[in-house]
Scaffold this active site. Structure first.
Site, short mmCIF file in Angstrom:
data_model
loop_
_atom_site.label_atom_id
_atom_site.label_comp_id
_atom_site.label_asym_id
_atom_site.label_seq_id
_atom_site.Cartn_x
_atom_site.Cartn_y
_atom_site.Cartn_z
N ASP A 1 0.82 -1.33 0.11
CA ASP A 1 -0.05 0.06 -0.12
C ASP A 1 0.78 1.28 -0.02
O ASP A 1 0.61 2.10 -0.76
CB ASP A 1 -0.90 -0.06 1.36
CG ASP A 1 -1.82 0.89 1.38
OD1 ASP A 1 -2.53 1.70 0.29
OD2 ASP A 1 -2.38 1.40 2.60
N ARG B 1 -10.79 10.95 -10.72
CA ARG B 1 -10.07 10.91 -9.44
C ARG B 1 -9.59 9.90 -9.02
O ARG B 1 -9.18 9.34 -7.89
CB ARG B 1 -11.04 11.45 -8.44
CG ARG B 1 -12.10 10.78 -8.30
CD ARG B 1 -13.29 11.72 -7.27
NE ARG B 1 -14.51 10.81 -7.04
CZ ARG B 1 -14.70 10.57 -5.86
NH1 ARG B 1 -14.51 11.23 -4.85
NH2 ARG B 1 -15.92 9.87 -5.81
N LYS B 2 -10.00 8.53 -9.84
CA LYS B 2 -9.43 7.11 -9.53
C LYS B 2 -8.13 6.76 -10.10
O LYS B 2 -7.90 7.12 -11.17
CB LYS B 2 -10.51 6.19 -9.93
CG LYS B 2 -11.85 6.37 -9.34
CD LYS B 2 -12.63 5.14 -10.04
CE LYS B 2 -14.34 5.77 -9.88
NZ LYS B 2 -15.13 4.88 -10.66
C1 LIG Z 1 -0.76 16.03 6.83
C2 LIG Z 1 -0.07 15.99 5.73
C3 LIG Z 1 -0.40 16.68 4.68
C4 LIG Z 1 0.85 16.70 3.56
C5 LIG Z 1 0.27 15.65 2.42
C6 LIG Z 1 1.39 15.40 1.38
C7 LIG Z 1 1.55 14.22 0.92
C8 LIG Z 1 0.93 12.91 1.78
C9 LIG Z 1 0.69 11.79 0.71
C10 LIG Z 1 -0.45 11.18 0.76
C11 LIG Z 1 -1.33 11.25 1.75
C12 LIG Z 1 -2.30 10.08 1.79
C13 LIG Z 1 -2.28 8.94 2.50
C14 LIG Z 1 -0.96 8.78 3.29
C15 LIG Z 1 -1.14 7.51 4.21
C16 LIG Z 1 -0.85 6.29 4.04
C17 LIG Z 1 -0.35 5.97 2.96
C18 LIG Z 1 -1.01 4.62 2.09
C19 LIG Z 1 -2.50 5.00 1.79
C20 LIG Z 1 -3.27 4.98 2.97
O1 LIG Z 1 -3.15 3.97 3.87
S1 LIG Z 1 -4.68 6.15 3.23
C21 LIG Z 1 -5.82 5.24 4.47
C22 LIG Z 1 -6.65 4.38 4.22
N1 LIG Z 1 -7.74 4.71 3.54
C23 LIG Z 1 -8.81 5.51 4.00
O2 LIG Z 1 -8.91 5.57 5.01
C24 LIG Z 1 -9.68 5.89 3.07
C25 LIG Z 1 -11.18 5.89 3.60
N2 LIG Z 1 -12.21 6.37 2.44
C26 LIG Z 1 -12.57 7.62 2.42
O3 LIG Z 1 -12.30 8.47 3.05
C27 LIG Z 1 -13.30 8.04 1.11
O4 LIG Z 1 -13.85 6.72 0.68
C28 LIG Z 1 -12.58 8.97 0.20
C29 LIG Z 1 -12.54 10.11 0.68
C30 LIG Z 1 -11.20 8.40 -0.35
C31 LIG Z 1 -13.25 8.93 -1.03
O5 LIG Z 1 -14.88 9.15 -0.84
P1 LIG Z 1 -15.89 9.53 -1.66
O6 LIG Z 1 -17.47 9.46 -0.88
O7 LIG Z 1 -15.36 10.98 -2.67
O8 LIG Z 1 -15.91 8.36 -2.71
P2 LIG Z 1 -16.41 6.73 -2.41
O9 LIG Z 1 -15.49 6.26 -1.37
O10 LIG Z 1 -17.67 6.58 -2.39
O11 LIG Z 1 -15.80 6.18 -3.65
C32 LIG Z 1 -14.92 6.71 -4.88
C33 LIG Z 1 -15.26 5.94 -6.24
O12 LIG Z 1 -14.45 4.57 -6.02
C34 LIG Z 1 -15.52 3.76 -6.88
N3 LIG Z 1 -15.29 2.32 -6.15
C35 LIG Z 1 -15.21 2.05 -4.67
N4 LIG Z 1 -14.57 0.61 -4.45
C36 LIG Z 1 -14.45 0.40 -5.84
C37 LIG Z 1 -13.81 -0.75 -6.39
N5 LIG Z 1 -13.41 -1.90 -5.67
N6 LIG Z 1 -13.59 -1.11 -7.41
C38 LIG Z 1 -13.86 -0.12 -8.66
N7 LIG Z 1 -14.50 1.26 -8.03
C39 LIG Z 1 -14.85 1.31 -6.77
C40 LIG Z 1 -16.74 4.23 -6.39
O13 LIG Z 1 -17.55 3.50 -7.03
C41 LIG Z 1 -16.73 5.69 -6.61
O14 LIG Z 1 -16.66 5.82 -7.93
P3 LIG Z 1 -17.42 7.07 -8.65
O15 LIG Z 1 -16.86 8.13 -7.97
O16 LIG Z 1 -17.26 7.12 -10.12
O17 LIG Z 1 -18.97 6.84 -8.12
#
Ligand SMILES: CCCCC/C=C\C/C=C\C/C=C\C/C=C\CCCC(=O)SCCNC(=O)CCNC(=O)[C@H](O)C(C)(C)COP(=O)(O)OP(=O)(O)OC[C@H]1O[C@@H](n2cnc3c(N)ncnc32)[C@H](O)[C@@H]1OP(=O)(O)O
Length: 143
Positions: free
Chosen positions: A62, A107-108
């Site tokens: 991841d 956005r995916k």
């Molecule tokens: C503080 C520091 C600031 C500086 C930052 C700078 C750099 C940092 C860099 C990266 C930071 C990010 C993470 C870093 C942390 C760790 C790295 C590893 C990554 C992780 O560890 S990160 C933690 C685990 N992660 C979560 O904690 C996410 C929980 N989640 C949510 O917070 C929401 O989910 C959100 C907001 C992401 C989106 O939310 P939402 O409501 O906008 O969208 P939703 O979730 O409904 O789905 C979207 C579209 O995916 C489709 N979809 C779903 N499942 C599918 C499948 N299986 N196959 C095909 N399509 C699929 C749907 O169908 C829909 O598609 P459509 O838009 O076309 O309808």
């Protein structure tokens, strides 16, 4: 290959330098955007005797895929993650983790990653990430 500048949070369990109990992974990136990390996983991350815990293996994949997004200047959160555990991953051996960004659909973002030892693939993964803004990430910060 060059070090990846990703600007991640310093306390990130995967790559945060300030997280002394984390994995503290370092990543390189090629001109083509291939992410590479060579590391030895310490014994405190043991699952089966002598081997890395499966949850940590998922984290390694991841984290590397997250860096593949960063190499494309994308900040994204993992929405769906699949892992194939093909062979156990030994502790304290130099493993190579690679990841690449495959495609974007709005956005995916779709990525894949592998963990190898001496050229053999021990684990592989695929993930869907959803792009978010830095402001969005910070807005979820508690305390
Ligand atoms: C503080 C520091 C600031 C500086 C930052 C700078 C750099 C940092 C860099 C990266 C930071 C990010 C993470 C870093 C942390 C760790 C790295 C590893 C990554 C992780 O560890 S990160 C933690 C685990 N992660 C979560 O904690 C996410 C929980 N989640 C949510 O917070 C929401 O989910 C959100 C907001 C992401 C989106 O939310 P939402 O409501 O906008 O969208 P939703 O979730 O409904 O789905 C979207 C579209 O995916 C489709 N979809 C779903 N499942 C599918 C499948 N299986 N196959 C095909 N399509 C699929 C749907 O169908 C829909 O598609 P459509 O838009 O076309 O309808």
């Amino acid at each position: 290959m060059r070090p990846l500048a990703h600007g991640a949070a310093h306390h990130c369990f995967g790559c945060g330098k300030a997280n002394r109990s984390g994995l503290r992974l370092n990543f390189l990136v090629s001109d083509e955007g291939l992410i590479v990390c060579r590391t030895k996983i310490p014994a405190r991350f043991e699952g089966p005797p002598g081997y890395v815990h499966g949850g940590v293996i998922a984290t390694l994949l991841d984290e590397a895929m997250s860096k593949a997004n960063r190499a494309c200047n994308v900040i994204a959160m993992t929405r769906h993650l699949e892992v194939d555990y093909r062979r156990p991953v030994p502790l304290r051996s130099t493993i190579e983790i690679t990841a690449r960004h495959l495609k974007a659909e709005g956005r995916k973002h779709f990525c894949e990653a592998e963990i190898r030892l001496h050229g053999e693939t021990l684990a592989s993964g695929k993930a869907l990430f959803i792009a978010v803004t830095k402001q969005f990430l910070l807005s979820r910060t508690k305390d």
